[in-house]
Design an enzyme around this catalytic site. Structure first.
Site, PDB file in Angstrom:
ATOM      1  N   GLY A 181       0.739  -1.260   0.000  1.00 20.77           N
ATOM      2  CA  GLY A 181       0.000   0.000   0.000  1.00 20.77           C
ATOM      3  C   GLY A 181       0.763   1.300   0.000  1.00 20.77           C
ATOM      4  O   GLY A 181       0.135   2.346  -0.123  1.00 20.77           O
ATOM      5  N   GLY A 183       2.876   2.527  -2.254  1.00 24.61           N
ATOM      6  CA  GLY A 183       3.334   2.957  -3.584  1.00 24.61           C
ATOM      7  C   GLY A 183       2.681   4.246  -4.061  1.00 24.61           C
ATOM      8  O   GLY A 183       1.543   4.555  -3.700  1.00 24.61           O
ATOM      9  N   CYS A 186      -0.398   3.499  -6.070  1.00 31.22           N
ATOM     10  CA  CYS A 186      -1.144   2.391  -5.485  1.00 31.22           C
ATOM     11  C   CYS A 186      -2.408   2.922  -4.811  1.00 31.22           C
ATOM     12  O   CYS A 186      -2.370   3.962  -4.161  1.00 31.22           O
ATOM     13  CB  CYS A 186      -0.229   1.750  -4.455  1.00 31.22           C
ATOM     14  SG  CYS A 186      -1.067   0.704  -3.300  1.00 31.22           S
TER      15      CYS A 186
END
Ligand code: 5GP
Length: 346
Positions: A181, A183, A186
């Protein structure tokens, strides 16, 4: 239901405290590391920074540019066997030590992997990558891959907790990829509510991995060279970068012009644009967990590499680490409520 009350930390929650140092100049700092692995007998030496296996980051062109500087590239999994053969027949010697072949965990993924390694036996690294490394099927796939390739270096992930790091290492991984999570493209945390702040994930996972003689790569969430230094300070052996390496000549991604200025498209590998491109659309039962952005064109990646390595050398001099290897030992994090001064930002 249970709640863990201790607060988990991200890069933005800490800074590194400066320490007395005998180093006179940044040029005295060595960023090179040598790693022995838990399973493979191969010994890797280089600067442990990796381009992410995304098709707008981990390209063959990126691998050539980064390998020249001693950095690593996890090549994205969407190149064909033919592309691999062409690439390896005309690329510079030694590049094969600095790239990983990425794969998913389907039957056809593992067949393709076999073809790539059959025609390119000198390749050394495999990156087994799934968004959620917690499934039993995934650990089984790592086990089978280890049996099939006893001497390759296997990178596997992603997970964020110590017990799963141990399980993957014991299943045959050499390096566990850590991050769910964080990123830049993301949306997992938004779509699912699942995640783990990256700095705490690194600290906990590095501890678990090092206890067994394994390594971790911190994957995602670095927005600045300072974040990369914090990731190493927290105990990451390698740091993987997506967004920081996007937008360059070597990155791939469509070139777009907006108001006369050049941009390159950069998107998450679970975004609808990636799924449409590679698997013909978003399956009915799932949601996209990535977004697509336009990154201002940044020129050659060499300039960014210099910026990152300069920053890291400077971190090392601030805390008195003559080698990157010593950075974790020399790091004391302080909890903070501020980062950079943004008075001149728009
Ligand atoms: P960055 O360095 O850009 O912050 O993070 C790069 C990492 O983000 C990748 O290495 C990968 O682990 C993760 N990532 C890439 N695409 C997606 C996506 O579509 N969804 C999610 N959840 N993560 C992604």
């Amino acid at each position: 239901m249970r709640i863990e009350y201790d607060i988990k930390l991200g890069f933005k929650d800490v800074m590194i405290r400066p320490k007395r140092s005998t180093l006179r100049s940044r040029s005295e700092v060595s960023l090179e590391r040598s790693f022995k692995f838990m399973h493979s007998s191969y010994i890797w030496t280089g600067i442990p920074i990796m381009a992410a296996n995304m098709d707008t980051v981990g390209t063959f062109e990126m691998a050539k540019a980064l390998s020249e500087k001693g950095l690593f590239t996890a090549i994205h999994k969407h190149y064909s066997i033919n592309d691999w053969n062409t690439f390896s027949s005309n690329s510079p010697k030694g590049f094969e030590n600095n790239i990983a072949v990425s794969t998913g965990i389907s039957e056809s993924d593992s067949e393709k992997l076999l073809h790539i390694f059959r025609s390119n036996p000198n390749l050394k690294f495999i990156c087994i990558d799934v968004a959620n490394g917690y499934s039993e099927y995934f650990a089984d796939f790592v086990k089978r891959t280890r049996e099939q390739y006893p001497d390759k270096v296997i990178i596997a992930g992603n997970v964020v907790t110590g017990e799963m790091v141990e399980e993957l290492l014991l299943s045959g991984a050499d390096i566990v990829k850590v991050g769910i999570g964080p990123g830049s493209v993301c949306t997992t945390r938004v779509k699912t509510g699942v995640g783990y702040p990256q700095l705490s994930a690194i600290i906990e996972c590095a501890d678990a991995a090092h206890g067994l003689g394994g390594q971790i790569v911190s994957d995602g969430g670095c927005a600045t060279p300072g974040d990369i230094a914090k990731a190493f300070g927290a105990g990451a052996d390698f740091v993987m970068l997506g967004g920081i390496f996007a937008g360059h000549d070597e990155s791939g991604g469509d070139i777009i012009e907006k108001n006369g200025l050049p941009y390159r498209r950069f998107y998450g590998m679970s975004s609808s644009i990636a799924m449409e491109k590679h698997i013909g659309g978003v399956a009915e039962y799932r949601a996209s967990e990535g977004k697509s952005v336009e990154v201002p064109y940044k020129g050659q990646v060499e300039t960014t590499v210099q910026d990152i390595l300069g920053g890291l050398r400077s971190t090392c001099t601030y805390v008195g680490a003559a080698r990157l290897k010593e950075l974790t030992k020399r790091t004391t994090f302080i909890r903070v409520n501020e980062q950079e001064n943004r008075v001149y930002d728009e």
